[in-house]
Design a protein around this motif. Structure first.
Motif, PDB file in Angstrom:
ATOM      1  N   GLY A 138      -9.212  -5.029  -3.485  1.00  0.00           N
ATOM      2  CA  GLY A 138      -8.150  -4.030  -3.449  1.00  0.00           C
ATOM      3  C   GLY A 138      -8.536  -2.714  -2.812  1.00  0.00           C
ATOM      4  O   GLY A 138      -7.675  -1.846  -2.618  1.00  0.00           O
ATOM      5  N   LYS A 139      -9.824  -2.540  -2.486  1.00  0.00           N
ATOM      6  CA  LYS A 139     -10.254  -1.267  -1.895  1.00  0.00           C
ATOM      7  C   LYS A 139      -9.550  -1.068  -0.558  1.00  0.00           C
ATOM      8  O   LYS A 139      -9.526  -1.959   0.290  1.00  0.00           O
ATOM      9  N   GLY A 140      -8.986   0.101  -0.376  1.00  0.00           N
ATOM     10  CA  GLY A 140      -8.141   0.377   0.778  1.00  0.00           C
ATOM     11  C   GLY A 140      -6.667   0.384   0.414  1.00  0.00           C
ATOM     12  O   GLY A 140      -5.838   0.743   1.244  1.00  0.00           O
ATOM     13  N   SER A 141      -6.352  -0.010  -0.826  1.00  0.00           N
ATOM     14  CA  SER A 141      -4.961   0.067  -1.274  1.00  0.00           C
ATOM     15  C   SER A 141      -4.444   1.494  -1.159  1.00  0.00           C
ATOM     16  O   SER A 141      -3.273   1.734  -0.865  1.00  0.00           O
ATOM     17  N   LEU A 142      -5.326   2.452  -1.435  1.00  0.00           N
ATOM     18  CA  LEU A 142      -5.064   3.858  -1.135  1.00  0.00           C
ATOM     19  C   LEU A 142      -6.153   4.349  -0.202  1.00  0.00           C
ATOM     20  O   LEU A 142      -7.318   3.944  -0.312  1.00  0.00           O
ATOM     21  N   ARG A 143      -5.806   5.227   0.719  1.00  0.00           N
ATOM     22  CA  ARG A 143      -6.827   5.887   1.520  1.00  0.00           C
ATOM     23  C   ARG A 143      -7.730   6.713   0.601  1.00  0.00           C
ATOM     24  O   ARG A 143      -7.308   7.184  -0.454  1.00  0.00           O
TER      25      ARG A 143
ATOM     26  N   ARG B  93       4.829  -5.463  -4.500  1.00  0.00           N
ATOM     27  CA  ARG B  93       5.623  -4.365  -3.942  1.00  0.00           C
ATOM     28  C   ARG B  93       6.962  -4.241  -4.655  1.00  0.00           C
ATOM     29  O   ARG B  93       7.398  -3.139  -5.010  1.00  0.00           O
ATOM     30  N   THR B  94       7.604  -5.375  -4.888  1.00  0.00           N
ATOM     31  CA  THR B  94       8.893  -5.362  -5.564  1.00  0.00           C
ATOM     32  C   THR B  94       8.767  -4.814  -6.978  1.00  0.00           C
ATOM     33  O   THR B  94       9.591  -4.006  -7.435  1.00  0.00           O
TER      34      THR B  94
ATOM     35  N   THR C 152     -12.456   4.629   2.812  1.00  0.00           N
ATOM     36  CA  THR C 152     -11.501   3.850   3.605  1.00  0.00           C
ATOM     37  C   THR C 152     -10.483   4.763   4.268  1.00  0.00           C
ATOM     38  O   THR C 152      -9.946   5.677   3.650  1.00  0.00           O
ATOM     39  N   ARG C 153     -10.191   4.465   5.514  1.00  0.00           N
ATOM     40  CA  ARG C 153      -9.278   5.276   6.301  1.00  0.00           C
ATOM     41  C   ARG C 153      -7.952   4.578   6.585  1.00  0.00           C
ATOM     42  O   ARG C 153      -7.022   5.198   7.096  1.00  0.00           O
ATOM     43  N   SER C 154      -7.894   3.273   6.336  1.00  0.00           N
ATOM     44  CA  SER C 154      -6.659   2.526   6.591  1.00  0.00           C
ATOM     45  C   SER C 154      -6.593   1.353   5.632  1.00  0.00           C
ATOM     46  O   SER C 154      -7.596   0.970   5.014  1.00  0.00           O
ATOM     47  N   ARG C 155      -5.422   0.755   5.517  1.00  0.00           N
ATOM     48  CA  ARG C 155      -5.189  -0.303   4.541  1.00  0.00           C
ATOM     49  C   ARG C 155      -6.041  -1.543   4.794  1.00  0.00           C
ATOM     50  O   ARG C 155      -6.341  -2.296   3.858  1.00  0.00           O
ATOM     51  N   ASP C 156      -6.437  -1.786   6.044  1.00  0.00           N
ATOM     52  CA  ASP C 156      -7.166  -3.016   6.341  1.00  0.00           C
ATOM     53  C   ASP C 156      -8.565  -2.759   6.897  1.00  0.00           C
ATOM     54  O   ASP C 156      -9.181  -3.640   7.468  1.00  0.00           O
TER      55      ASP C 156
ATOM     56  N   GLU D  20       0.815  -1.214   0.000  1.00  0.00           N
ATOM     57  CA  GLU D  20       0.000   0.000   0.000  1.00  0.00           C
ATOM     58  C   GLU D  20       0.855   1.274   0.000  1.00  0.00           C
ATOM     59  O   GLU D  20       0.581   2.217  -0.761  1.00  0.00           O
ATOM     60  N   GLU D  21       1.858   1.323   0.845  1.00  0.00           N
ATOM     61  CA  GLU D  21       2.694   2.523   0.896  1.00  0.00           C
ATOM     62  C   GLU D  21       3.463   2.710  -0.410  1.00  0.00           C
ATOM     63  O   GLU D  21       3.637   3.841  -0.887  1.00  0.00           O
TER      64      GLU D  21
END
Length: 666
Positions: free
Chosen positions: A306-311, A387-388, A472-476, A286-287
């Motif tokens: 994938g929702k929450g991948s970005l705030r 991520r990689t 969404t406010r956080s990744r999870d 996410e970051e």
């Protein structure tokens, strides 16, 4: 008023989640294979079940230097097929392998899946059942786990390997195949399946099971079918079988050629769009995605997983995509000339059944850890850890000064702002004494929760409203299971999530239809004293399928919870069923809310509660003006090609119009 309940011991959630524990991590061979001591030439005489439980208690995962237990607990319902084997082994093992008691075998798998998802797939649960119906009840949960690429270890009992009596209780006889049992139903829904017919066969089977569970490309349900006689059979096990093993969860880097092709595709695109799938979350990317989007200004739409991948407040976040998506994301998708899929498998809800990506020049670039998904839609593949791959792609693009055209960025930013106004209108609460709509219930939750809260849902009309409207406010925070969309998932999943995230408010949002599918694990939440919050939205039927039925000419047949009418149909008064009383009878604290003010107070009280709490509210059917925005893209549900009723004839005409817009990306 004082709480009349006697004090109850709490399950220590610190044993089931939290920081890494245990001895220092053993060294790893190149490629991530675990290193164990080979100097132990001793043997231990144990039953097969005892050996399996002892083995599982010594398995760990490691990723990015963080280590944790692989199998952190075992759920079980015992019958004659596992009570004297796995049951006895768990008793002897004690706290080294915590036992969790469930009420329904399918629900135990759902709880394990919720735990695995909240744990980032780095820690999982096992589930043991008897033979017969206990085993077949695992099938739905196993399918859900495998569809969503979430690890769970299934340990069903099986009929006698030695066949001293044939058939035995609950045995399914197959005249043309003597080696088939009901557990073979689990083969197509398992990533790995083995039947352990001799004690020594457990060794390779257990190692293959751990490999499958910890490989990001193969994670899903793993089944080890255990004949009941073999479970209880003793064997002299090599001591090294019980040596501690740490399974390194790999992050494969992208191939240099594929990376260069990806860079070229992005740089030549004028209207690129990212579709973030569940793989972003599984990779903890996410970051990295947020930094990539901030650097390139490429807009990011999200699937349900994938929702929450970005705030929601990230400038590049344009919300959900597809049939349940936002107008902003779907319009971008229609015009995109490059779609960058990250960790998505492109379900029909995402692609609007092949009608969404309408630009004749559209191409696809798929970042995925599996080649199977990376090649979908004739895409340029970038087979690697999400991520990689994002880090490598972002670095390469930054080195060449890439950024989207400012006019493109301004366009989607303005469109996002317009959509937010529509969301505000749908979530706005009515007068204090009115009964809320479903979207207005979400609006009250939206005003209450923080980034600590986790919302769980899976089926009905709620996934559509959540995907379009939830911020969404956080990744999870957003936990919607829509790969299998299984009614009855929410309550047991909330238990698993709460075990993995102690101290955080966990909400299970369910309609009345979903609640009736699987309320039994409320008893488990009460037994474990887990303060999950269950919100029951009573609308007297299957609202989602009712609307779909009407749109395809089915006229809502069989979708309302009503008494029979004089003609034998189900159009009478609502059923005199009290779901709030049912939840209370299972041990929950229940708060009834008749109005918006009642609901606001009930939700706040539930959030602060330290025990399992249910909020029950009857919802109002929204009108087309104040309700949530309709679907912004199509979904293919075939309509009768010939019919006498006008509703079906009209629906078929509309269906043919949409089908004409479908295309295959070759």
């Amino acid at each position: 008023m004082a709480d009349p309940r006697p004090p109850r011991p709490r399950l220590d959630p610190g044993h089931l989640a939290g920081p890494a524990r245990g001895p220092p991590t053993p060294a790893l061979r190149p490629g991530g294979c675990p290193v164990t001591s080979r100097s132990d030439r001793s043997t231990r005489r144990l039953t097969t079940a005892q050996a399996l439980v002892a083995f599982l208690a010594r398995q760990y995962t490691e990723r990015d230097g963080r280590r944790q237990r692989l199998i952190d607990a075992t759920w079980g319902i015992f019958g004659h097929g596992n009570v004297a084997g796995i049951g006895q082994a768990l008793l002897e093992t004690g706290s080294r392998m915590p036992y969790l008691q469930g009420r329904n075998e399918q629900a135990m798998v759902h709880a394990a899946v919720g735990y695995a998802r909240q744990s980032g797939r780095l820690s999982a649960h096992a589930v043991t059942t008897s033979i017969g119906p206990g085993a077949t009840n695992l099938v739905t949960g196993a399918a859900l786990a495998t569809v969503n690429h979430l690890p769970v270890l299934l340990l069903p009992g099986d009929t006698f390997a030695t066949r001293p009596a044939d058939p035995v209780l609950q045995q399914l006889e197959v005249p043309q195949a003597g080696d088939v049992s009901v557990n073979d139903c689990l083969r197509p829904v398992s990533r790995y399946f083995d039947r352990v017919t001799r004690p020594e066969a457990l060794i390779p089977a257990a190692l293959q099971a751990m490999r499958t569970l910890t490989d990001p490309a193969t994670a899903g349900a793993v089944t080890l079918a255990l004949p009941q006689d073999v479970q209880a059979q003793a064997y002299d096990w090599p001591g090294e079988f019980f040596a501690e093993r740490v399974w390194h969860v790999r992050r494969p880097a992208p191939d240099a050629y594929e990376l260069e092709q990806a860079v070229r595709a992005v740089r030549t695109a004028r209207r690129p769009l990212i579709v973030a799938g569940g793989g972003v979350r599984h990779s903890a990317a996410e970051e990295t995605l947020a930094a990539f989007a901030a650097s390139t200004r490429i807009p990011v739409a999200s699937t349900q997983a994938g929702k929450g991948s970005l705030r929601h407040d990230h400038p590049a976040d344009v919300g959900g995509i597809g049939h349940t998506g936002t107008a902003t994301a779907d319009e971008l998708a229609r015009a995109a000339d490059l779609v960058i899929g990250i960790g998505t498998r492109y379900s029909d809800f995402t692609t609007a059944s092949g009608t969404l990506f309408a630009n004749p020049a559209v191409r696809f670039l798929n970042l995925n850890i599996t080649g199977f998904d990376a090649h979908k839609l004739a895409a340029l593949p970038l087979v690697a850890d999400a991520r990689t791959a994002l880090e490598a792609l972002g670095e390469a693009l930054a080195g060449r000064g890439y950024r989207v055209d400012p006019a493109y960025e301004t366009g989607y930013t303005d469109a996002k702002e317009r959509w937010e106004h529509r969301v505000d209108a749908a979530l706005a609460t009515p007068a204090p004494g009115a009964r809320p709509t479903q979207a207005q219930v979400l609006g009250l939750l939206d005003a209450l929760v923080t980034e600590d809260d986790i919302l769980i849902n899976a089926a009905g009309s709620l996934p559509g409203d959540l995907h379009k409207l939830w911020r969404t406010r956080s990744r999870d925070q957003y936990h919607v299971e829509y790969g299998y969309s299984c009614m009855g998932y929410e309550i047991p999943a909330a238990i698993g999530v709460q075990l993995a995230a102690p101290g955080r408010p966990v909400w299970a949002l369910v309609g009345d239809g979903t609640y009736l599918m699987n309320p039994t694990e409320i008893v488990t939440a009460v037994q474990l004293d887990l303060p999950i919050k269950v919100v029951i939205l009573q609308n007297h039927g299957y609202a989602s399928i009712g609307g779909l039925s009407e749109s395809v000419g089915g006229e809502r047949l069989g979708t309302a919870y009503r008494l029979r009418d004089a003609e034998g149909g189900f159009t009478g008064a609502p059923l005199p069923v009290d779901l709030a009383a049912n939840a209370a009878s299972l041990g929950m604290r229940v708060l009834r809310a008749a109005t918006v003010d009642d609901l606001r107070e009930a939700l706040a009280a539930a959030r602060d509660s330290d025990r399992p709490t249910c909020v029950y509210v009857e919802t109002e059917t929204p009108d087309t003006v104040s309700g949530p925005p309709p679907a912004q893209a199509w979904w293919d549900v075939p309509v009768a090609e010939t019919a006498t009723r006008s509703s079906a004839v009209k629906a078929r005409e509309e269906y043919d119009r949409h089908v004409a817009a479908r295309r295959r990306h070759l």
